[in-house]
Design a protein around this motif. Structure first.
Motif, mmCIF file in Angstrom:
data_model
loop_
_atom_site.group_PDB
_atom_site.id
_atom_site.type_symbol
_atom_site.label_atom_id
_atom_site.label_comp_id
_atom_site.label_asym_id
_atom_site.label_seq_id
_atom_site.Cartn_x
_atom_site.Cartn_y
_atom_site.Cartn_z
ATOM 1 N N LEU A 140 0.838 -1.193 0.000
ATOM 2 C CA LEU A 140 0.000 0.000 0.000
ATOM 3 C C LEU A 140 0.877 1.249 0.000
ATOM 4 C CD1 LEU A 140 -3.098 0.620 0.174
ATOM 5 C CD2 LEU A 140 -2.728 1.031 2.610
ATOM 6 N N VAL A 141 0.489 2.237 -0.790
ATOM 7 C CA VAL A 141 1.284 3.448 -0.933
ATOM 8 C C VAL A 141 1.378 4.190 0.400
ATOM 9 C CG1 VAL A 141 -0.600 5.017 -1.564
ATOM 10 C CG2 VAL A 141 1.682 5.380 -2.525
ATOM 11 N N THR A 142 2.510 4.861 0.636
ATOM 12 C CA THR A 142 2.717 5.666 1.831
ATOM 13 C C THR A 142 3.021 7.104 1.428
ATOM 14 O OG1 THR A 142 5.108 5.332 1.953
ATOM 15 C CG2 THR A 142 3.698 3.640 2.969
ATOM 16 N N ALA A 143 3.001 7.982 2.417
ATOM 17 C CA ALA A 143 3.324 9.383 2.151
ATOM 18 C C ALA A 143 4.732 9.539 1.616
ATOM 19 C CB ALA A 143 3.152 10.199 3.430
ATOM 20 N N THR A 144 5.641 8.646 1.999
ATOM 21 C CA THR A 144 7.011 8.700 1.494
ATOM 22 C C THR A 144 7.060 8.437 -0.008
ATOM 23 O OG1 THR A 144 7.839 7.930 3.633
ATOM 24 C CG2 THR A 144 9.329 7.720 1.746
ATOM 25 N N ASP A 145 6.140 7.614 -0.489
ATOM 26 C CA ASP A 145 6.111 7.287 -1.920
ATOM 27 C C ASP A 145 5.544 8.432 -2.750
ATOM 28 O OD1 ASP A 145 6.964 4.553 -1.486
ATOM 29 O OD2 ASP A 145 4.938 4.173 -0.735
ATOM 30 N N ARG A 195 13.464 -2.656 -19.780
ATOM 31 C CA ARG A 195 12.179 -2.377 -19.128
ATOM 32 C C ARG A 195 12.355 -1.120 -18.292
ATOM 33 N NH1 ARG A 195 7.457 -4.816 -17.230
ATOM 34 N NH2 ARG A 195 7.022 -4.753 -14.990
ATOM 35 N N ILE A 196 11.452 -0.147 -18.463
ATOM 36 C CA ILE A 196 11.568 1.129 -17.756
ATOM 37 C C ILE A 196 10.207 1.566 -17.233
ATOM 38 C CG2 ILE A 196 13.588 1.932 -19.074
ATOM 39 C CD1 ILE A 196 11.630 3.623 -20.769
ATOM 40 N N PRO A 197 10.181 2.307 -16.089
ATOM 41 C CA PRO A 197 8.925 2.961 -15.694
ATOM 42 C C PRO A 197 8.519 3.938 -16.797
ATOM 43 C CG PRO A 197 10.493 2.972 -13.885
ATOM 44 C CD PRO A 197 11.250 2.520 -15.102
ATOM 45 N N PHE A 198 7.218 4.000 -17.073
ATOM 46 C CA PHE A 198 6.734 4.724 -18.249
ATOM 47 C C PHE A 198 5.759 5.806 -17.815
ATOM 48 C CE2 PHE A 198 3.856 4.377 -22.201
ATOM 49 C CZ PHE A 198 4.561 5.378 -22.855
ATOM 50 N N GLY A 199 6.216 7.053 -17.833
ATOM 51 C CA GLY A 199 5.377 8.188 -17.482
ATOM 52 C C GLY A 199 5.807 8.834 -16.184
ATOM 53 N N ASP A 202 12.243 14.309 -7.113
ATOM 54 C CA ASP A 202 12.819 12.997 -6.808
ATOM 55 C C ASP A 202 11.774 11.890 -6.723
ATOM 56 O OD1 ASP A 202 11.669 14.005 -4.491
ATOM 57 O OD2 ASP A 202 13.179 13.126 -3.171
ATOM 58 N N LYS A 203 10.478 12.247 -6.838
ATOM 59 C CA LYS A 203 9.401 11.256 -6.786
ATOM 60 C C LYS A 203 8.633 11.129 -8.099
ATOM 61 C CE LYS A 203 8.265 11.868 -1.854
ATOM 62 N NZ LYS A 203 7.140 12.133 -0.907
ATOM 63 N N GLN A 204 8.966 11.942 -9.095
ATOM 64 C CA GLN A 204 8.114 12.051 -10.284
ATOM 65 C C GLN A 204 8.148 10.835 -11.193
ATOM 66 O OE1 GLN A 204 9.052 15.691 -12.331
ATOM 67 N NE2 GLN A 204 8.083 16.980 -10.778
ATOM 68 N N ASN A 205 9.174 10.022 -11.127
ATOM 69 C CA ASN A 205 9.303 8.896 -12.058
ATOM 70 C C ASN A 205 8.434 7.727 -11.603
ATOM 71 O OD1 ASN A 205 10.326 7.637 -14.368
ATOM 72 N ND2 ASN A 205 12.001 6.682 -13.211
ATOM 73 N N THR A 206 7.130 7.966 -11.551
ATOM 74 C CA THR A 206 6.186 6.990 -10.997
ATOM 75 C C THR A 206 5.701 5.964 -12.006
ATOM 76 O OG1 THR A 206 4.355 8.459 -11.547
ATOM 77 C CG2 THR A 206 5.298 8.651 -9.320
ATOM 78 N N GLY A 207 5.924 6.226 -13.315
ATOM 79 C CA GLY A 207 5.133 5.510 -14.297
ATOM 80 C C GLY A 207 3.698 6.024 -14.227
ATOM 81 N N ARG A 208 2.934 5.822 -15.305
ATOM 82 C CA ARG A 208 1.565 6.324 -15.344
ATOM 83 C C ARG A 208 0.644 5.269 -15.948
ATOM 84 N NH1 ARG A 208 0.194 10.533 -12.328
ATOM 85 N NH2 ARG A 208 -1.559 10.844 -13.718
ATOM 86 N N ILE A 209 -0.635 5.404 -15.658
ATOM 87 C CA ILE A 209 -1.630 4.579 -16.317
ATOM 88 C C ILE A 209 -1.577 4.902 -17.805
ATOM 89 C CG2 ILE A 209 -4.067 3.954 -16.391
ATOM 90 C CD1 ILE A 209 -2.416 3.336 -13.781
ATOM 91 N N ASN A 210 -1.664 3.879 -18.649
ATOM 92 C CA ASN A 210 -1.471 4.118 -20.081
ATOM 93 C C ASN A 210 -2.302 3.156 -20.916
ATOM 94 O OD1 ASN A 210 0.557 1.701 -20.827
ATOM 95 N ND2 ASN A 210 1.224 2.573 -18.883
ATOM 96 N N VAL A 211 -2.874 3.692 -21.979
ATOM 97 C CA VAL A 211 -3.527 2.892 -23.018
ATOM 98 C C VAL A 211 -3.214 3.538 -24.361
ATOM 99 C CG1 VAL A 211 -5.412 1.921 -21.639
ATOM 100 C CG2 VAL A 211 -5.698 4.151 -22.718
ATOM 101 N N GLY A 212 -3.152 2.735 -25.393
ATOM 102 C CA GLY A 212 -2.733 3.213 -26.700
ATOM 103 C C GLY A 212 -1.424 2.522 -27.057
#
Length: 646
Positions: free
Chosen positions: A394-399, A541-545, A553-563
């Motif tokens: 489960l996600v935390t505030a640190t994430d 393989r890389i996080p995407f988005g 320092d937290k922005q490289n989360t990957g994102r929900i994606n379709v297409g």
């Protein structure tokens, strides 16, 4: 910051998965390959490679790519009010110096160098996913085909006028609707079906073939087999009868033109989350099916999910490649989808190339339900996305942020305080009347794994590229009202199972694919992966988005994606897909990002690459944010963007 919590809160005896029929049939003559300068169909070629041989734009100069032109995909409303359009998922096609695409309730032909209109054809209800081109012959001019619900329309490619000698003045009634353009092979138009998944009974989801010359139906393949047909024994009693679902709603299909084999894929049988009224493994639901393209006769099938209870449709066409595996040239088929697995098969025989194991899985305890004790899981490659969950995930505030983490803790609490997951194919838990609240969390969820758009490939590398989302679903199964067509159905803290699949009711209609939709497990939430077809392993393989509103320092989360994506001979992979408004270029062999362009809206569609009449290579993508995205200025919510070197 107003963050929408987005786990999807949706209201989840093994049959040998492969059957080969008539495998000794002689191969048929290959169809002509498309011109290197064109993008003449949804996936560029019948093998669905989404690979362009153009290389004017390459790894050394792609950083110089600029916007060449753009056009709105909205039209003025003749009755006033909001503009027509919205939710475009269009992939344009380019043939012989003309681009064709749907724009709201209009098919348009434009100059691919400038976007200047050549002609247009108006019709209400047109599919916003694309159109198809048939070359005709010496006696029959080229035609453009489009769909509008249960109608298919033929237009003269030169003028945009209906072909009066085809069907009834250019229109045929296909009876069952299909929301995409037909796949064209020789003189045949292949159509899937978009049918209801609730309730369980209704029109069939069959794959059909029509004549490009006359509009007459040529053949129809039964996705739910009738008595005497292969697979009918996988439906207990008469549960096959009047069964809906099990439909090919993918935007396109794939053909081995050399061998004359059509590959059609099917989604889950209805209803999506309870199958007590359809006991058995339910062929051809959730199956890859190989047919003789000319006749519709079954050659082989492979079922990727037995007795689906999770809405694990196959939403994309498979990719065909010829690769050298252990010194032997192998004709492969690579299929990905919502399960987050990739199934690599010999496309002639349907047999797994790197092995697939029938592994034990937990079985549903819903009264009257049937659960397959095993599911087919590939040995290679590894899962393309998350298939398990534990509470420590489960996600935390640190994430991310405390606001996000608190909202997710609240969601878990309202779902029963703990979430049930036993790994891949976790069943929906049963909530007894008056019993304590309990919920399952399913990974992948109903739009997790890889959804519409599909893969692309690079034949020179032997790689297949696929984007996936780590997106879960929370819910349970409970007894329904006494007059319900289905005695048990899936529910969630947000109520209706179908609506909440895409809408977060808690935030008053926040759209699932909106930029403030953040999943509740720790990032990454989206991936871009290259799979080496020679070995079955990940090449990279890389996080995407990215999530712009988080600290750097937290922005490289990957994102929900379709297409989808497009690969080019310039060593590049172009893709939008993420809900962060980016269009990106990566180096195909390494996954290194080389270029990005910030769009006005997210590009949840498949890009293309083509050569214009002026000799320039272009890359184009539609951006609209996807179905249901709203914007304060609806006249500008979607556009086609076309890029080129200066």
């Amino acid at each position: 910051m107003n963050v929408r919590v987005t786990w999807i809160v949706v209201a989840a005896a093994a049959l040998a998965p492969v059957l080969l029929l008539n495998s000794g049939a002689a191969p048929q003559a290959a169809a002509g390959a498309p011109s290197a300068t064109d993008w003449p169909m949804h996936n560029r070629d019948l093998a669905s490679t989404r690979y362009s041989p153009l290389k004017q734009i390459d790894t050394k100069n792609v950083s110089q790519l600029k916007l060449a032109w753009s056009m709105s995909l909205r039209l003025p409303n003749p009755r006033g009010g909001a503009a027509q359009g919205g939710g475009s998922e269009a992939t344009p096609i380019v043939v012989n110096g003309v681009m064709y695409l749907p724009v709201a309730n209009r098919v348009v032909a434009v100059d691919p160098d400038t976007g200047k209109e050549i002609w247009h054809y108006d019709r209400q209800g047109l599919s916003r996913r694309g159109v198809s081109y048939w070359a005709g012959d010496a006696n029959t001019p080229a035609r453009i085909f489009a769909t509008a619900g249960s109608q298919m329309i033929a237009l003269d490619a030169r003028t945009g006028q209906p072909v009066t000698t085809w069907g009834d003045n250019g229109v045929i009634n296909t009876t069952v609707p299909y929301n995409s353009a037909p796949t064209i092979y020789k003189d045949l138009l292949f159509l899937g079906a978009n049918v209801s998944e609730q309730p369980a009974t209704g029109p069939p989801g069959n794959t059909r073939a029509f004549s490009a010359r006359t509009g007459a139906k040529v053949w129809e393949f039964q996705s739910v087999p009738r008595p005497g047909e292969t697979g009918n024994e996988t439906w207990e009693g008469e549960s096959w009868k009047d069964r809906t679902g099990a439909n090919n709603w993918a935007f396109s299909m794939t053909v081995d033109a050399e061998r004359g084999i059509l590959y059609t894929v099917f989604g889950s049988p209805a209803s999506d989350f309870y199958g007590g009224d359809r006991k058995g493994n339910n062929l051809f639901g959730n199956s890859i099916v190989a047919l003789e393209a000319d006749t519709g006769k079954l050659k082989w099938y492979f079922q990727i999910v037995h007795h689906d209870q999770w809405d694990y449709d196959i939403p994309q066409a498979p990719v065909l490649l010829d690769v050298n595996i252990n010194g032997q040239q192998t004709p492969i088929l690579a299929q990905s989808g919502k399960t987050a697995y990739m199934y690599i098969l010999n496309r002639v025989t349907g047999k797994p190339v790197f092995g697939i194991e029938e592994k034990p899985v937990p079985v549903s305890k819903v009264p009257g339900e049937f659960g397959s004790p095993t599911q087919p899981i590939p040995v290679k490659p590894p899962p393309l996305g998350r298939t398990t969950f534990k509470m420590s995930d489960l996600v935390t505030a640190t994430d991310t942020t405390e606001e996000h983490a608190r909202a997710c803790r609240d969601l878990v609490e309202r779902s029963g305080g703990t979430l049930y997951n036993e790994g891949p194919y976790t069943p929906w838990v049963y909530r007894e009347p008056g019993g304590p609240p309990v919920s399952s969390v399913i990974f992948p969820g109903a739009i997790g794994g890889s959804d519409w758009g599909g893969a692309s490939s690079d034949p020179s590398l032997g790689y297949v590229f696929i984007n996936t989302s780590d997106y879960g679903s929370i819910g349970w199964v409970e007894k329904t009202a006494g007059n319900s067509r289905v005695p048990y159905d899936q529910r969630s803290v947000f109520g209706n199972p179908v609506a909440s699949k895409f809408w977060d009711r808690k935030t008053n209609g926040g759209q699932l694919m909106g930029e403030s939709s953040w999943p509740c497990q720790k990032p990454p939430w989206g991936w871009l992966t290259a799979v080496d077809m020679k070995t079955g392993e990940f090449a990279w393989r890389i996080p995407f988005g990215v999530t712009d509103s988080l600290p750097a320092d937290k922005q490289n989360t990957g994102r929900i994606n379709v297409g989808g994506s497009v690969a080019t001979a310039g060593g590049l992979l172009f893709i939008g897909a993420t809900n962060d408004r980016r269009f990106r270029a990566f180096e195909s062999k390494s996954g290194k990002q080389l270029w990005e362009w910030k769009l006005d809206y997210s590009a949840l569609s498949g890009p293309i690459s083509y050569q214009g009449k002026n000799g320039k290579q272009y890359v184009a993508v539609t951006a609209s944010g996807g179905v249901g995205i709203t914007d304060p200025n609806p006249a500008n919510t979607e556009s086609l963007y076309v890029f080129a070197l200066p």
